[in-house]
Design a protein around this motif. Structure first.
Motif, PDB file in Angstrom:
ATOM      1  N   ILE A   1       0.841  -1.091   0.140  1.00  0.00           N
ATOM      2  CA  ILE A   1       0.059  -0.067   0.053  1.00  0.00           C
ATOM      3  C   ILE A   1       0.747   1.240   0.012  1.00  0.00           C
ATOM      4  O   ILE A   1       1.598   1.603   0.948  1.00  0.00           O
ATOM      5  CB  ILE A   1      -0.830   0.105   1.244  1.00  0.00           C
ATOM      6  N   ASP A   2       0.957   2.051  -1.229  1.00  0.00           N
ATOM      7  CA  ASP A   2       1.799   3.149  -1.300  1.00  0.00           C
ATOM      8  C   ASP A   2       1.083   4.401  -1.369  1.00  0.00           C
ATOM      9  O   ASP A   2      -0.164   4.338  -1.959  1.00  0.00           O
ATOM     10  CB  ASP A   2       2.880   2.699  -2.526  1.00  0.00           C
ATOM     11  N   SER A   3       1.609   5.508  -1.146  1.00  0.00           N
ATOM     12  CA  SER A   3       1.144   6.839  -1.544  1.00  0.00           C
ATOM     13  C   SER A   3       1.129   6.898  -3.397  1.00  0.00           C
ATOM     14  O   SER A   3       1.815   6.349  -3.870  1.00  0.00           O
ATOM     15  CB  SER A   3       1.871   7.864  -1.169  1.00  0.00           C
ATOM     16  N   TYR A   4       0.171   7.704  -3.333  1.00  0.00           N
ATOM     17  CA  TYR A   4      -0.037   7.999  -5.058  1.00  0.00           C
ATOM     18  C   TYR A   4       0.116   9.578  -5.527  1.00  0.00           C
ATOM     19  O   TYR A   4      -0.405  10.190  -4.605  1.00  0.00           O
ATOM     20  CB  TYR A   4      -1.516   7.234  -5.499  1.00  0.00           C
ATOM     21  N   SER A   5       0.399   9.865  -6.662  1.00  0.00           N
ATOM     22  CA  SER A   5       0.731  11.129  -7.024  1.00  0.00           C
ATOM     23  C   SER A   5       0.436  11.090  -8.445  1.00  0.00           C
ATOM     24  O   SER A   5       1.209  10.257  -9.090  1.00  0.00           O
ATOM     25  CB  SER A   5       1.749  11.846  -6.791  1.00  0.00           C
ATOM     26  N   ASP A   6      -0.423  11.671  -9.287  1.00  0.00           N
ATOM     27  CA  ASP A   6      -0.518  11.862 -10.669  1.00  0.00           C
ATOM     28  C   ASP A   6       0.691  12.891 -11.320  1.00  0.00           C
ATOM     29  O   ASP A   6       0.710  12.888 -12.293  1.00  0.00           O
ATOM     30  CB  ASP A   6      -1.640  12.201 -11.110  1.00  0.00           C
ATOM     31  N   GLY A   7       1.107  13.568 -10.290  1.00  0.00           N
ATOM     32  CA  GLY A   7       2.205  14.450 -10.908  1.00  0.00           C
ATOM     33  C   GLY A   7       1.658  15.804 -11.187  1.00  0.00           C
ATOM     34  O   GLY A   7       2.461  16.716 -11.428  1.00  0.00           O
ATOM     35  N   ASN A   8       0.390  16.074 -10.979  1.00  0.00           N
ATOM     36  CA  ASN A   8      -0.292  17.276 -11.425  1.00  0.00           C
ATOM     37  C   ASN A   8      -0.934  17.879 -10.312  1.00  0.00           C
ATOM     38  O   ASN A   8      -0.753  18.804  -9.620  1.00  0.00           O
ATOM     39  CB  ASN A   8      -0.991  17.070 -12.669  1.00  0.00           C
ATOM     40  N   ASP A   9      -1.968  17.210  -9.967  1.00  0.00           N
ATOM     41  CA  ASP A   9      -3.115  17.583  -9.016  1.00  0.00           C
ATOM     42  C   ASP A   9      -2.914  16.783  -7.590  1.00  0.00           C
ATOM     43  O   ASP A   9      -3.125  15.619  -7.426  1.00  0.00           O
ATOM     44  CB  ASP A   9      -4.581  17.307  -9.452  1.00  0.00           C
TER      45      ASP A   9
ATOM     46  N   LEU B   1      -2.430  18.161   3.599  1.00  0.00           N
ATOM     47  CA  LEU B   1      -2.519  18.371   5.100  1.00  0.00           C
ATOM     48  C   LEU B   1      -1.377  19.365   5.426  1.00  0.00           C
ATOM     49  O   LEU B   1      -1.678  20.135   6.476  1.00  0.00           O
ATOM     50  CB  LEU B   1      -2.224  16.938   5.741  1.00  0.00           C
ATOM     51  N   GLY B   2      -0.178  19.074   4.933  1.00  0.00           N
ATOM     52  CA  GLY B   2       0.800  20.348   5.232  1.00  0.00           C
ATOM     53  C   GLY B   2       1.095  20.996   4.134  1.00  0.00           C
ATOM     54  O   GLY B   2       0.364  21.310   3.111  1.00  0.00           O
ATOM     55  N   LEU B   3       2.348  21.809   4.245  1.00  0.00           N
ATOM     56  CA  LEU B   3       2.712  22.691   3.073  1.00  0.00           C
ATOM     57  C   LEU B   3       4.025  22.456   2.490  1.00  0.00           C
ATOM     58  O   LEU B   3       4.631  23.128   1.437  1.00  0.00           O
ATOM     59  CB  LEU B   3       3.100  24.170   3.954  1.00  0.00           C
ATOM     60  N   ASN B   4       4.577  20.904   2.780  1.00  0.00           N
ATOM     61  CA  ASN B   4       5.827  20.492   2.056  1.00  0.00           C
ATOM     62  C   ASN B   4       5.613  20.191   0.524  1.00  0.00           C
ATOM     63  O   ASN B   4       4.558  19.403   0.314  1.00  0.00           O
ATOM     64  CB  ASN B   4       6.509  19.593   2.675  1.00  0.00           C
ATOM     65  N   SER B   5       6.102  20.839  -0.323  1.00  0.00           N
ATOM     66  CA  SER B   5       5.920  20.664  -1.877  1.00  0.00           C
ATOM     67  C   SER B   5       6.899  19.491  -2.256  1.00  0.00           C
ATOM     68  O   SER B   5       6.724  18.949  -3.579  1.00  0.00           O
ATOM     69  CB  SER B   5       6.115  21.883  -2.525  1.00  0.00           C
ATOM     70  N   ASP B   6       7.895  19.052  -1.711  1.00  0.00           N
ATOM     71  CA  ASP B   6       8.794  18.031  -1.897  1.00  0.00           C
ATOM     72  C   ASP B   6       8.338  16.346  -1.630  1.00  0.00           C
ATOM     73  O   ASP B   6       8.428  15.666  -2.185  1.00  0.00           O
ATOM     74  CB  ASP B   6      10.144  18.249  -1.329  1.00  0.00           C
ATOM     75  N   TYR B   7       7.918  16.348  -0.264  1.00  0.00           N
ATOM     76  CA  TYR B   7       7.241  15.148   0.355  1.00  0.00           C
ATOM     77  C   TYR B   7       5.929  15.091  -0.220  1.00  0.00           C
ATOM     78  O   TYR B   7       5.119  15.672  -0.257  1.00  0.00           O
ATOM     79  CB  TYR B   7       7.572  15.301   2.063  1.00  0.00           C
ATOM     80  N   ARG B   8       5.687  13.795  -0.524  1.00  0.00           N
ATOM     81  CA  ARG B   8       4.412  13.277  -1.103  1.00  0.00           C
ATOM     82  C   ARG B   8       3.694  12.194  -0.337  1.00  0.00           C
ATOM     83  O   ARG B   8       2.915  11.521  -0.991  1.00  0.00           O
ATOM     84  CB  ARG B   8       4.742  12.729  -2.614  1.00  0.00           C
ATOM     85  N   GLY B   9       4.051  11.874   0.924  1.00  0.00           N
ATOM     86  CA  GLY B   9       3.570  11.070   1.761  1.00  0.00           C
ATOM     87  C   GLY B   9       3.860   9.755   1.708  1.00  0.00           C
ATOM     88  O   GLY B   9       3.336   8.761   2.004  1.00  0.00           O
TER      89      GLY B   9
END
Length: 357
Positions: A53-61, A349-357
């Protein structure tokens, strides 16, 4: 039900599974009492990690992506002869439509692993089976299994932020919640004042889609839900401790007040019981069934504090409430917080733009 398949490379799968599956030991070194020694899972390091079970990011939204997880199913070839076809069926898709897993290679050579990654919304649990050369089998690695009403056994997984009961019956969950309330600081006047202010703040922020999944589980920031989640996975070997001790606690509370359900007895009764457990001398405790009530209390405290102050994706610390409490409580002389947690945590949840959970 349409399912979105995510194309992950072989390196991703190998990075997540070889540490745990690529071992030749035959001794049950990973059995802590939750399995029989002849169970193949007893020789596998941390089998609860499967499916991945991993975090997901589409790279845009990133706000939209935050609502989903990547779930990667991994099947390991048990013998020298590779299967011709491996697929998975489950409640996350059209149940009887197998979705094929693809072979995983390393430098062009087969590894004996088969994998499939799909996108599943957070806050859900599902059952599934592998279809290997036409035969339906439960996942031989994943310890999570559930018996359906028809008596069939299926493998199970849940995504992050799941609030569905996984192990506890309602009465067990209620007792855990009462005990957790006594451990954490949120039942004090100061703590309740903070919770009311913070949850109202979250409610306003949620309308602006800045705090996805900010909901009020209980007065103790979801720590009881966190405990239920980890007992299904990494702390499953302690589930028996909870089952035995919650049964004893329920019986003792009924003896002390037979007119009220254990979840509704007075705060004073819980305080008395808590203090007795801390001394390891509980009036009415069956020591033949469980010798150390103090051990269970220490276990409960460890789980409670971990749940209240770990990442919300694990089921507790709802909306970062535990972190916000620390942020408000610990400040320097100028009033600036010494615990600026939002700088380290991913959006929304936070303000970090580098970390994606």
């Amino acid at each position: 039900m349409a399912i979105e398949i995510l194309q992950t490379d072989d390196q991703y799968v190998l990075n997540h599974c070889t540490k745990f599956l690529a071992r030749d030991n035959t001794d049950p070194r990973h059995n802590f009492g939750q399995l029989s020694d002849d169970d193949p899972r007893s020789r596998i390091a941390e089998p609860w990690r499967f499916p991945i079970i991993d975090s997901y990011s589409d790279g845009n939204d990133f706000v939209k992506s935050y609502s989903s997880n990547v779930v990667t199913f991994v099947y390991q070839q048990p013998g020298a002869t590779p299967p011709k076809n491996v697929a998975v069926i489950g409640t996350f898709a059209n149940l009887y439509e197998p979705i094929p897993l693809k072979p995983v290679n390393f430098v062009g050579e087969p590894t004996g692993y088969y994998a499939l990654s799909i996108i599943v919304p957070k806050g859900q649990f599902h059952t599934y089976k592998f279809i290997v050369d036409g035969q339906a089998i439960i996942d031989p690695v994943n310890p999570q299994r559930t018996q359906l009403d028809n008596g069939q056994l299926w493998s199970r997984f849940f995504t992050q932020l799941c609030t569905e009961p996984l192990n506890f019956e309602d009465w067990e969950f209620d007792i855990v919640a009462r005990l957790v309330d006594h451990i954490l600081p949120f039942r004090t006047k100061e703590g309740e004042n903070f919770l009311n202010r913070y949850y109202n703040f979250l409610g306003k922020q949620d309308k602006q889609v800045q705090y996805a999944y900010a909901y009020r589980l209980d007065e103790s920031v979801g720590a009881a839900n966190f405990i239920d989640n980890i007992l299904a996975r990494e702390e499953n070997h302690h589930l028996i401790d909870y089952k035995i001790c919650l049964g004893q606690i329920s019986r003792i509370l009924r003896q002390r007040n037979p007119y009220v359900e254990p979840k509704d007895v007075s705060k004073e009764l819980y305080i008395d019981l808590y203090n007795e457990m801390a001394t390891n001398k509980v009036n009415g405790w069956n020591y033949q069934q469980y010798q150390e009530p103090l051990f269970f209390l220490q276990l409960l405290r460890r789980h409670t504090f971990t749940g209240a102050f770990s990442h919300p994706k694990y089921g507790g610390n709802v909306g970062g409430t535990g972190w916000a409490y620390l942020s408000e409580r610990y400040t320097d002389k100028s009033g600036k917080t010494l615990f600026d947690w939002r700088r380290a945590i991913e959006a929304p949840l936070g303000l970090n733009s580098d970390y994606r959970g």
